[in-house]
Write an enzyme that holds these catalytic residues in place. Structure first.
Site, PDB file in Angstrom:
ATOM      1  N   HIS A 141       1.001  -1.206   0.092  1.00  0.00           N
ATOM      2  CA  HIS A 141      -0.002   0.171  -0.138  1.00  0.00           C
ATOM      3  C   HIS A 141       0.929   1.257   0.040  1.00  0.00           C
ATOM      4  CE1 HIS A 141      -3.073   2.655   1.200  1.00  0.00           C
ATOM      5  NE2 HIS A 141      -3.968   1.858   0.744  1.00  0.00           N
ATOM      6  N   ASP A 200      -8.001  -5.188  -0.150  1.00  0.00           N
ATOM      7  CA  ASP A 200      -8.489  -6.188  -1.253  1.00  0.00           C
ATOM      8  C   ASP A 200      -8.057  -7.547  -1.049  1.00  0.00           C
ATOM      9  OD1 ASP A 200      -7.603  -3.363  -3.162  1.00  0.00           O
ATOM     10  OD2 ASP A 200      -9.743  -3.881  -3.203  1.00  0.00           O
TER      11      ASP A 200
HETATM   12  C1  SDX Z   1      -6.104   0.185  -3.002  1.00  0.00           C
HETATM   13  O1  SDX Z   1      -4.399   4.531  -2.132  1.00  0.00           O
HETATM   14  C2  SDX Z   1      -5.305   3.964  -1.405  1.00  0.00           C
HETATM   15  O2  SDX Z   1      -5.840   4.484  -0.338  1.00  0.00           O
HETATM   16  C3  SDX Z   1      -5.786   2.814  -2.257  1.00  0.00           C
HETATM   17  C4  SDX Z   1      -6.866   1.959  -1.333  1.00  0.00           C
HETATM   18  C5  SDX Z   1      -8.324   2.745  -1.212  1.00  0.00           C
HETATM   19  O3  SDX Z   1      -8.876   2.460  -0.374  1.00  0.00           O
HETATM   20  O4  SDX Z   1      -8.555   3.522  -2.066  1.00  0.00           O
HETATM   21  O5  SDX Z   1      -6.564   1.650  -0.271  1.00  0.00           O
HETATM   22  C6  SDX Z   1      -7.477   0.595  -2.217  1.00  0.00           C
HETATM   23  O6  SDX Z   1      -6.074   0.414  -4.072  1.00  0.00           O
HETATM   24  C7  SDX Z   1      -5.426  -0.911  -2.261  1.00  0.00           C
HETATM   25  C8  SDX Z   1      -4.141  -1.478  -3.008  1.00  0.00           C
HETATM   26  C9  SDX Z   1      -4.500  -2.584  -4.080  1.00  0.00           C
HETATM   27  N1  SDX Z   1      -3.500  -2.786  -5.178  1.00  0.00           N
HETATM   28  C10 SDX Z   1      -2.798  -4.172  -5.110  1.00  0.00           C
HETATM   29  O7  SDX Z   1      -2.981  -4.987  -4.030  1.00  0.00           O
HETATM   30  C11 SDX Z   1      -1.989  -4.374  -6.295  1.00  0.00           C
HETATM   31  C12 SDX Z   1      -0.484  -4.943  -5.578  1.00  0.00           C
HETATM   32  N2  SDX Z   1       0.134  -3.913  -4.823  1.00  0.00           N
HETATM   33  C13 SDX Z   1       0.912  -2.943  -5.472  1.00  0.00           C
HETATM   34  O8  SDX Z   1       0.929  -2.828  -6.910  1.00  0.00           O
HETATM   35  C14 SDX Z   1       1.442  -1.805  -4.626  1.00  0.00           C
HETATM   36  O9  SDX Z   1       1.668  -1.946  -3.633  1.00  0.00           O
HETATM   37  C15 SDX Z   1       0.584  -0.480  -4.611  1.00  0.00           C
HETATM   38  C16 SDX Z   1       0.066  -0.209  -6.033  1.00  0.00           C
HETATM   39  C17 SDX Z   1      -0.497  -1.056  -3.698  1.00  0.00           C
HETATM   40  C18 SDX Z   1       1.338   0.642  -4.104  1.00  0.00           C
HETATM   41  O10 SDX Z   1       2.251   1.006  -4.897  1.00  0.00           O
HETATM   42  P1  SDX Z   1       3.412   2.021  -4.640  1.00  0.00           P
HETATM   43  O11 SDX Z   1       3.302   2.675  -3.268  1.00  0.00           O
HETATM   44  O12 SDX Z   1       3.756   2.949  -5.703  1.00  0.00           O
HETATM   45  O13 SDX Z   1       4.630   1.106  -4.159  1.00  0.00           O
HETATM   46  P2  SDX Z   1       5.667   0.300  -5.241  1.00  0.00           P
HETATM   47  O14 SDX Z   1       4.855  -0.042  -6.528  1.00  0.00           O
HETATM   48  O15 SDX Z   1       6.518   1.629  -5.415  1.00  0.00           O
HETATM   49  O16 SDX Z   1       6.435  -0.676  -4.498  1.00  0.00           O
HETATM   50  C19 SDX Z   1       7.326  -0.448  -3.614  1.00  0.00           C
HETATM   51  C20 SDX Z   1       8.277  -1.607  -3.653  1.00  0.00           C
HETATM   52  C21 SDX Z   1       8.508  -2.071  -5.116  1.00  0.00           C
HETATM   53  O17 SDX Z   1       9.834  -2.586  -5.218  1.00  0.00           O
HETATM   54  P3  SDX Z   1      11.403  -1.850  -5.320  1.00  0.00           P
HETATM   55  O18 SDX Z   1      11.096  -1.050  -6.607  1.00  0.00           O
HETATM   56  O19 SDX Z   1      11.290  -0.713  -4.400  1.00  0.00           O
HETATM   57  O20 SDX Z   1      12.363  -2.689  -5.342  1.00  0.00           O
HETATM   58  O21 SDX Z   1       7.364  -2.861  -3.126  1.00  0.00           O
HETATM   59  C22 SDX Z   1       7.405  -3.699  -4.344  1.00  0.00           C
HETATM   60  C23 SDX Z   1       7.617  -2.834  -5.625  1.00  0.00           C
HETATM   61  O22 SDX Z   1       8.106  -3.896  -6.674  1.00  0.00           O
HETATM   62  N3  SDX Z   1       6.066  -4.106  -4.237  1.00  0.00           N
HETATM   63  C24 SDX Z   1       5.667  -5.394  -4.479  1.00  0.00           C
HETATM   64  C25 SDX Z   1       4.106  -5.264  -4.234  1.00  0.00           C
HETATM   65  N4  SDX Z   1       3.813  -3.862  -3.962  1.00  0.00           N
HETATM   66  C26 SDX Z   1       5.043  -3.470  -3.912  1.00  0.00           C
HETATM   67  N5  SDX Z   1       6.204  -6.529  -4.723  1.00  0.00           N
HETATM   68  C27 SDX Z   1       5.598  -7.826  -4.938  1.00  0.00           C
HETATM   69  N6  SDX Z   1       4.045  -7.604  -4.582  1.00  0.00           N
HETATM   70  C28 SDX Z   1       3.427  -6.642  -4.259  1.00  0.00           C
HETATM   71  N7  SDX Z   1       2.192  -6.654  -4.202  1.00  0.00           N
END
Ligand code: SDX
Length: 432
Positions: free
Chosen positions: A308, A366
């Protein structure tokens, strides 16, 4: 405004700039950079808005480090345990918990706006039978501005309130029509003798051929899920609604923009993606393989439902949904128990893995919600629509707050240009 300032120094020119700092009720201060470009000819740069506040808001507060979520100052755990979705909707829209009379009047207004113009139903006949419900819902919500000309003056508070009640009342009816269309079943009209969540279940699952018995636990589970999904600060879809609304676009168009933004798998589409992921994992034995893929930089696979932008500790909503999972599966038959057991096992493995610990990746809202929706008989393609039903309350609350702000102006970010330098046109005969 406090007299606190933040000093930035340009190491190239040695020039320093003092920027005013604003302090809110809770959470980090903000550095007001509004005058930075005009006075110092520089933009700030923050793709994804990781460190950028877009507005002042009184609606929702999140502390990502402590796993705190407050709606108008009330902890989500207390609202989940003691309130209901319609009361929470009132709270988010009007800022205070309603009196008994206020609640009754609001609830009656919502109930008596649940029907949709018969013209909407003809739209559904035009959709392909296997159209994704989110495609249908986003299209039909956007078309509302073609029907409700009597509530389109965004400068009239009465119009704004009629819009708010209409769209909150009608989104479940539109969602149900999309669901029925995808199943080839007849549309079921809302009933004014049912509460909001019971109406959703009845419009989804009843058929003309026989009486439909609404499960109180199913209605309770929906009510909890709607409370937990109602609002979440300046998330992607809410920021989309604010940006679309800032141009003065009609409110139905702004909400339709929010529906579209929510659809993405990185946002509200994650609940549908979680079920697809759990079905792909299939068994506890396969978990290590998928966790390894999620950690592999060369593999685009991510553990859906994990991570998140704000919560770097647990998502308080996931904890509450996991508890409801236990209750629903216990009472409504454990046909989904293997899926829930798989999810619990995946959470346990991931939370013990250094990669997930270092990157603060925990289950989010989710991760478990789809298991409850499945147990209620709602198909994966409808999961994000369920999220949209609840989040419409938050989108409307933020649109009302944005549109009522006298200092409001159109949102228009700048950029760092990295394209071609100035060059002259070359006619096609002279090109290489
Ligand atoms: C919702 O914003 C809100 O409030 C959203 C929400 C709401 O109520 O409105 O809470 C609802 O959208 C919840 C999130 C649902 N999405 C997912 O579950 C999809 C999987 N999660 C991600 O794609 C990710 O964690 C996000 C999109 C939720 C957050 O993305 P960020 O903050 O931009 O973080 P990032 O993509 O930069 O990740 C940081 C690091 C990365 O690695 P590095 O580049 O630092 O090496 O963490 C890794 C990412 O690769 N990472 C994951 C991961 N999520 C982040 N690695 C593996 N699996 C994951 N799920």
């Amino acid at each position: 405004m406090t007299n606190k300032t933040f000093t930035l120094t340009n190491n190239t020119t040695g020039a320093s700039v003092e920027l005013p700092v604003k302090t809110g009720t809770l959470g980090p201060d903000v550095v007001d950079i509004g005058a930075l470009y005009k006075q110092h000819n520089v933009f700030t740069f923050d793709p994804g808005f990781v460190s950028t506040g877009s507005c002042e808001s009184d609606i929702t507060f999140i502390d990502g480090e402590k796993g705190v979520l407050l709606y108008r100052g009330y902890p989500i755990e207390q609202l989940a345990g003691r309130s209901n979705f319609i009361e929470v909707a009132y709270l988010l829209l009007y800022g205070e918990l309603p009196s008994a009379d206020e609640l009754a009047s609001f609830s009656s207004s919502i109930t008596h706006h649940t029907m949709i113009n018969e013209g909407f139903l003809r739209f559904f006949n035009g959709f392909h039978y296997n159209a994704h419900p989110m495609a249908m819902v986003s299209g039909v919500i956007g078309s509302m501005s073609a029907f409700y000309h009597d509530s389109m003056n965004i400068n009239d508070p009465v119009h704004r309130e009629i819009f708010a009640h209409r769209v909150i009342a009608k989104i479940p009816t539109v969602a149900a029509a999309a669901f029925k269309h995808s199943m080839g079943q007849p549309f079921i009209y809302p009933r004014n003798d049912l509460d909001y969540c019971s109406n959703v279940l009845n419009m989804f699952f009843s058929v003309p051929c026989e009486p439909y018995k609404i499960s109180p636990l199913a209605a309770e589970a929906l009510d909890l899920l709607f409370i937990l999904h109602a609002d979440h600060e300046q998330n992607c879809s809410t920021s989309t609604v604010r940006l679309a609304g800032s141009s003065g676009a009609n409110p139905y168009a702004a909400i339709a923009a929010g529906v579209s933004a929510l659809w993405g798998p990185a946002h509200g589409g994650a609940n549908e993606a979680v079920l697809k992921m759990l079905n792909a994992i299939g068994s506890v034995e396969n978990i290590p393989k998928f966790v390894a893929r999620a950690k592999d930089k060369d593999d685009p696979f991510r553990l859906m439902g994990f991570g998140h932008r704000v919560y770097k500790n647990f998502d308080p909503r996931a904890t509450l949904i996991r508890e409801m999972c236990h209750k629903v599966l216990k009472e409504m038959g454990d046909s989904n128990a293997p899926l829930f057991e798989l999810a619990l096992a995946l959470e346990e493995v991931a939370l013990q893995d250094d990669y997930f610990i270092e990157k603060n990746l925990y289950p989010n809202v989710d991760f478990y919600s789809g298991i409850i929706y499945r147990a209620l008989g709602i198909p994966e393609s409808m999961f994000t629509v369920m999220f949209a039903i609840a989040r419409t309350v938050g989108w409307v609350a933020h649109w009302l707050e944005m549109i009522a702000d006298p200092a409001g102006r159109i949102g228009r970010p700048r950029q760092l240009y990295t394209g071609a330098p100035l060059r002259d046109y070359v006619s096609v005969d002279d090109r290489k």
